[in-house]
Design an enzyme around this catalytic site. Structure first.
Site, mmCIF file in Angstrom:
data_model
loop_
_atom_site.group_PDB
_atom_site.id
_atom_site.type_symbol
_atom_site.label_atom_id
_atom_site.label_comp_id
_atom_site.label_asym_id
_atom_site.label_seq_id
_atom_site.Cartn_x
_atom_site.Cartn_y
_atom_site.Cartn_z
ATOM 1 N N GLY A 112 0.800 -1.215 0.000
ATOM 2 C CA GLY A 112 0.000 0.000 0.000
ATOM 3 C C GLY A 112 0.829 1.259 0.000
ATOM 4 O O GLY A 112 0.377 2.312 -0.452
ATOM 5 N N GLU A 115 1.645 1.857 -3.577
ATOM 6 C CA GLU A 115 0.393 2.280 -4.212
ATOM 7 C C GLU A 115 0.072 3.732 -3.867
ATOM 8 O O GLU A 115 -0.418 4.488 -4.714
ATOM 9 C CB GLU A 115 -0.746 1.352 -3.776
ATOM 10 C CG GLU A 115 -0.600 -0.051 -4.350
ATOM 11 C CD GLU A 115 -1.676 -1.005 -3.855
ATOM 12 O OE1 GLU A 115 -2.470 -1.487 -4.671
ATOM 13 O OE2 GLU A 115 -1.714 -1.272 -2.629
ATOM 14 N N GLU A 135 2.216 -8.409 -2.197
ATOM 15 C CA GLU A 135 0.926 -8.952 -1.765
ATOM 16 C C GLU A 135 0.738 -10.444 -2.057
ATOM 17 O O GLU A 135 0.081 -11.165 -1.293
ATOM 18 C CB GLU A 135 -0.216 -8.155 -2.409
ATOM 19 C CG GLU A 135 -0.466 -6.781 -1.783
ATOM 20 C CD GLU A 135 0.420 -5.696 -2.369
ATOM 21 O OE1 GLU A 135 0.174 -4.519 -2.073
ATOM 22 O OE2 GLU A 135 1.365 -6.033 -3.125
#
Length: 260
Positions: A112, A115, A135
């Site tokens: 994340g 991201e 992930e």
């Protein structure tokens, strides 16, 4: 607002948003995502803020992923809602913001965290930074736009290799891939980010917002980016900033844009 997980610092027209969970390597938990939504919403609507630099507290991490313990027991519906809410409230909010956002990647940017950096409009990295989307090692895939934005930034083949292997890459490799635009020594990271943003802030604010919308449109499914560009180009002619910019050019002076 009294933030628990963020530090907000203002330097003239630049606002710093610093994720302040250094002991957790600035991992994104539910509360931090909620505060990011509030902080960016306020920054985008505050006329005193021209642009934003986001970074992580301390030397080790920008954001080293999400807080896995918060969703370890989620089912399909909860996992879907987690991704959908994160997209709408934070990652797409940043990507579609009306002001430039620079990610200053000062350390690990994983999951994340990467991201979050990819949702920003420009990315700079410290020489010590490492980036990756791990992930699949958890039986997951990136859920906050990673599969889409990484492929848009570096191409399908390299994106799939990064996602499927879950390997980290160095800042130098990230620069070679086009994932970041500059790699600098740690002590120069924020200075360089400020220099770039200060240059941007000399330009017409409404034109900056139009440019962001137009570039984003080219990456949006089912949207004609060329038509968006045409529309945004036309709208610029109705602004005072356009008149000021042309007058300044013709009279060989520096423009004074008002964002009107």
């Amino acid at each position: 607002m009294d933030y628990q997980n963020l530090l907000i610092e203002n330097k003239e027209r630049i606002q710093y948003i610093i994720i302040n969970r250094e002991s957790k390597l600035n991992a994104l938990n539910k509360d931090t995502l909620s505060e990011l939504h509030i902080a960016f919403s306020e920054a985008f609507s505050n006329p005193a803020v021209g642009g934003i630099i986001i970074t992580g507290a301390g030397p080790k991490a920008f954001v080293a992923g999400a807080d896995i313990s918060e969703f370890a027991s989620f089912d399909v519906a909860q996992g879907t809602a987690l991704a959908r809410e994160g997209h709408a409230r934070v990652f797409d909010l940043i990507a579609n913001g009306n002001k430039p956002v620079i990610a200053a990647i000062n350390g690990f940017a994983l999951g994340g965290g990467l991201e979050l950096a990819m949702a920003c409009h420009i990315r700079l990295a410290s020489e010590t930074a490492k980036m990756g989307l791990p992930e699949v090692t958890l039986g997951l895939i990136p859920g906050y736009g990673g599969t889409q934005r990484l492929a848009q930034l570096i191409g399908k083949g390299k994106a799939l290799e990064m996602i499927l292997t879950a390997d980290m890459i160095t800042a130098v490799v990230a620069h070679q891939y086009g994932l970041v635009t500059h790699v600098v020594c740690p002590e120069d990271l924020l200075t360089t980010a400020e220099e770039i943003l200060q240059k941007i802030l000399q330009r017409a604010p409404l034109a900056l917002a139009s440019a962001i919308r137009s570039v984003n449109a080219g990456c949006a499914d089912g949207v004609d980016g060329f038509q968006t560009e045409i529309d945004e180009f036309g709208k610029c002619f109705g602004t005072q900033d356009f008149k000021e910019g042309v007058d300044a050019f013709l009279n060989k002076r520096k423009p004074e844009f008002k964002g009107q």
